[in-house]
Design an enzyme around this catalytic site. Structure first.
Site, short mmCIF file in Angstrom:
data_model
loop_
_atom_site.label_atom_id
_atom_site.label_comp_id
_atom_site.label_asym_id
_atom_site.label_seq_id
_atom_site.Cartn_x
_atom_site.Cartn_y
_atom_site.Cartn_z
N ASP A 134 -6.82 4.53 -5.03
CA ASP A 134 -7.54 4.41 -3.76
C ASP A 134 -8.22 5.75 -3.55
OD1 ASP A 134 -7.51 4.40 -0.46
OD2 ASP A 134 -7.60 2.37 -1.26
N LYS B 48 0.86 -1.18 0.00
CA LYS B 48 0.00 0.00 0.00
C LYS B 48 0.89 1.23 0.00
CE LYS B 48 -4.49 0.91 0.03
NZ LYS B 48 -5.51 0.17 -0.73
#
Length: 450
Positions: free
Chosen positions: A165, A125
Site C-alpha cells: 500500500d 488491512k
C-alpha cells in the site's frame, strides 16, 4: 432508520476517536438501508453489528536500529476484519498518519471491495506509523525485518495474505518476505506484490491504476461515451497514479496533472510519463524537478493550495482520477470539478472523496465510480498472484491483463445492475455497497454465528 443509527452510535462508543472508520461505516450502512428495509433477516442475524467489529485486531511494538545505532520504536497493526469469503486480504501501509482508525477504515472498505471481485478473499488491512521517506535501504530493511518478526505468526497463505500500500512497494515486500521465509522455513505465497523473480505476478504493479481506468471506460461506454480524447486530472505520483496515466494514454486520453505530498504538477500538453517514472520510481525525487525538463509546465507547492481543497482538482477537464489518499477531494473541489466540465470520476485511492463531495457527485448524476469498486483491480490481481503461487506458475502479461479487464467489467456490471434493482441506476455507491454486502452477509449466515 434507528437500527443503523444505533449501530453507528455503539460503534463510536466501542471504538472512540476513529473518525475515518466512522465515515467509512456510515457511508456503507446508510447506502444499504433499502436492502435492510426489504430483507429483515439481515437484522435478525445481526449482520451489520458483526460486520463493523473486526474478527481480530493485532497491535504490536516494532523496534529497530537506525544507521546511527539508535533504537527506534514504531507501532505495528494488522486488522483481520472478515474471513467469510476467504483468507484475509489487504495491504500494509507505512506512513506517519497510520493509526488504529485509519487501518480499520481501510480494512472495512476492503471487505466489500474484495467481495465485489467475485474471488475467494476476505477483508483485512495493516501497517505502521513508520515513515520510509528519507530512510536508507538498510534502515528500511531492518524495520521490515522487525515488523515481520511479530506479524509472521498471524499470517499465512490460507490465513492472511498482506500486500503493499502507501509506503510499501516491491523493496519492502522483499525484505518482509525474506524475513518470513527465514522465520518459518516456508516458501509460500504469503505476501503479494513480490518481485517477478520469486513468485510475483505480471500486471500487479499496474493493476490498481489500470483497473480504475477500465472501470471509468465501462461507466462511459454504458453512456455511449469513451475516454478517447478526454482531458483527465490525476492525483498522486505513486504506482496507482503512474499506471492510471499510462493506461489513459493507451486509451487515447490526455492526463495533465499529478501530485505528491509537496505539490501539484500541471502540464497542458500531457504528463511526460517516462520522466515521471524516472522521478518517482528511480530517483524518488520531487515533482518540482519535472520543470528542469519541461519549463512550460506549472508546479503549485502545497503551501499555495486553496484553503478549501487541493490544487490538482482546479483545472478544466472531462474526467478525474483521485489516486493519492483518503479525503483528498473536498466539497469545494467537487464543485470546481463539476464547474470545469468533469463528468466522470473513478477513484484509484481508498475513500479519496469526502462525504459531502460524494453527495455532490451523486446529485449531479455524473459517472462516479467509488473506490471500493473502481480500485479493486489491485486486490483482484493480488488474488491472481495467489493462484499462480499455489500452482507454482507465472501467467503472461496479456493473460493477467485480460483477466483484470474481465473482473473490472464484472464489478461495474454488478454495481450497475444492483443500483438499477433499487431504482437508482446512476448511484454506483449504493450498487457497489449492496452487491458487496449481500455476498458477504449471505456467506456469514450460511456459515452460522461465527
Amino acid at each position: 432508520m434507528p437500527y443503523v443509527q444505533d449501530t453507528l452510535a455503539k460503534l463510536q462508543k466501542s471504538s472512540p476517536g476513529q473518525t475515518e472508520f466512522y465515515q467509512a461505516a456510515e457511508e456503507v450502512l446508510e447506502s444499504i438501508r433499502p436492502l435492510l428495509d426489504n430483507c429483515k433477516h439481515y437484522r435478525e442475524e445481526s449482520i451489520i453489528e458483526r460486520l463493523v467489529e473486526p474478527e481480530r485486531q493485532i497491535l504490536f511494538r516494532v523496534t529497530w536500529l537506525d544507521d546511527q545505532g539508535k533504537i527506534q520504536v514504531n507501532k505495528g497493526f494488522r486488522v483481520q476484519f472478515n474471513s467469510a469469503l476467504g483468507p484475509y486480504k489487504g495491504g500494509l501501509r507505512f506512513h506517519p498518519s497510520v493509526n488504529a482508525g485509519i487501518i480499520k477504515f481501510l480494512g472495512f472498505e476492503q471487505i466489500f471491495k474484495n467481495a465485489l471481485t467475485g474471488l475467494s478473499i476476505g477483508g483485512g488491512k495493516g501497517g505502521s506509523d513508520f515513515n520510509p521517506k528519507g530512510r536508507s535501504d538498510a534502515e528500511i530493511m531492518r524495520f521490515c525485518q522487525s515488523f515481520m518478526t511479530e506479524l509472521y505468526r498471524h499470517i499465512g497463505a490460507t490465513t492472511d495474505v498482506p500486500a503493499g500500500d502507501i509506503g510499501v512497494g516491491a523493496r519492502e515486500i522483499g525484505y518482509m518476505y525474506g524475513q518470513y521465509k527465514r522465520l518459518t522455513g516456508s516458501y509460500e505465497g504469503v505476501l503479494t506484490g513480490k518481485s517477478l523473480n520469486w513468485g510475483g505476478s505480471l500486471v500487479r504493479k499496474e493493476a490498481t491504476g489500470y483497473g480504475a481506468v477500465y472501470f471509468a471506460e465501462n461507466m462511459l461506454n454504458n453512456r455511449s461515451e469513451s475516454l478517447d480524447g478526454k482531458t483527465c486530472l490525476v492525483s498522486g505520483a505513486g504506482n496507482v497514479a503512474i499506471y492510471t496515466i499510462e493506461k489513459l494514454y493507451q486509451l487515447g486520453a490526455l492526463p495533465v496533472t499529478c501530485s505528491d505530498s509537496q505539490g501539484t504538477l500541471y502540464h497542458s500538453e500531457g504528463i511526460d510519463l517516462e520522466l515521471l517514472k524516472d522521478l518517482k520510481e528511480i530517483r524518488r525525487a520531487s515533482l518540482e524537478d519535472y520543470l528542469k525538463v519541461h519549463k512550460q509546465a506549472q508546479y503549485i507547492p502545497a503551501k499555495d493550495y486553496p484553503k478549501d481543497g487541493h490544487a490538482v482538482w482546479r483545472f478544466k477537464a472531462q474526467a478525474a482520477f483521485p489516486s493519492a489518499t483518503q479525503n483528498e477531494l473536498t466539497a469545494a473541489d467537487a464543485k470546481a470539478l463539476l464547474k470545469n466540465g468533469v463528468t466522470c470520476i473513478s477513484e484509484g485511492a481508498n475513500m479519496p472523496s469526502t462525504a459531502d463531495a460524494v453527495d455532490l457527485f451523486l446529485d449531479a448524476r455524473i459517472a462516479y465510480g467509488p473506490g471500493k469498486a473502481a480500485n479493486a483491480g489491485g486486490v483482484a490481481t493480488s488474488q491472481l498472484e495467489m493462484a499462480q503461487n499455489a500452482s507454482m506458475t507465472q501467467w503472461s502479461f496479456e493473460d493477467v491483463d485480460t483477466r483484470l479487464q474481465g473482473i473490472m467489467k464484472g464489478i461495474f456490471e454488478q454495481s450497475y445492475e444492483t443500483a438499477r434493482e433499487f431504482d437508482q441506476p446512476s448511484n454506483l455507491v449504493l450498487g457497489a455497497n449492496i452487491a458487496g454486502f449481500r455476498r458477504v452477509a449471505d456467506a456469514m449466515i450460511q456459515q452460522g454465528a461465527v
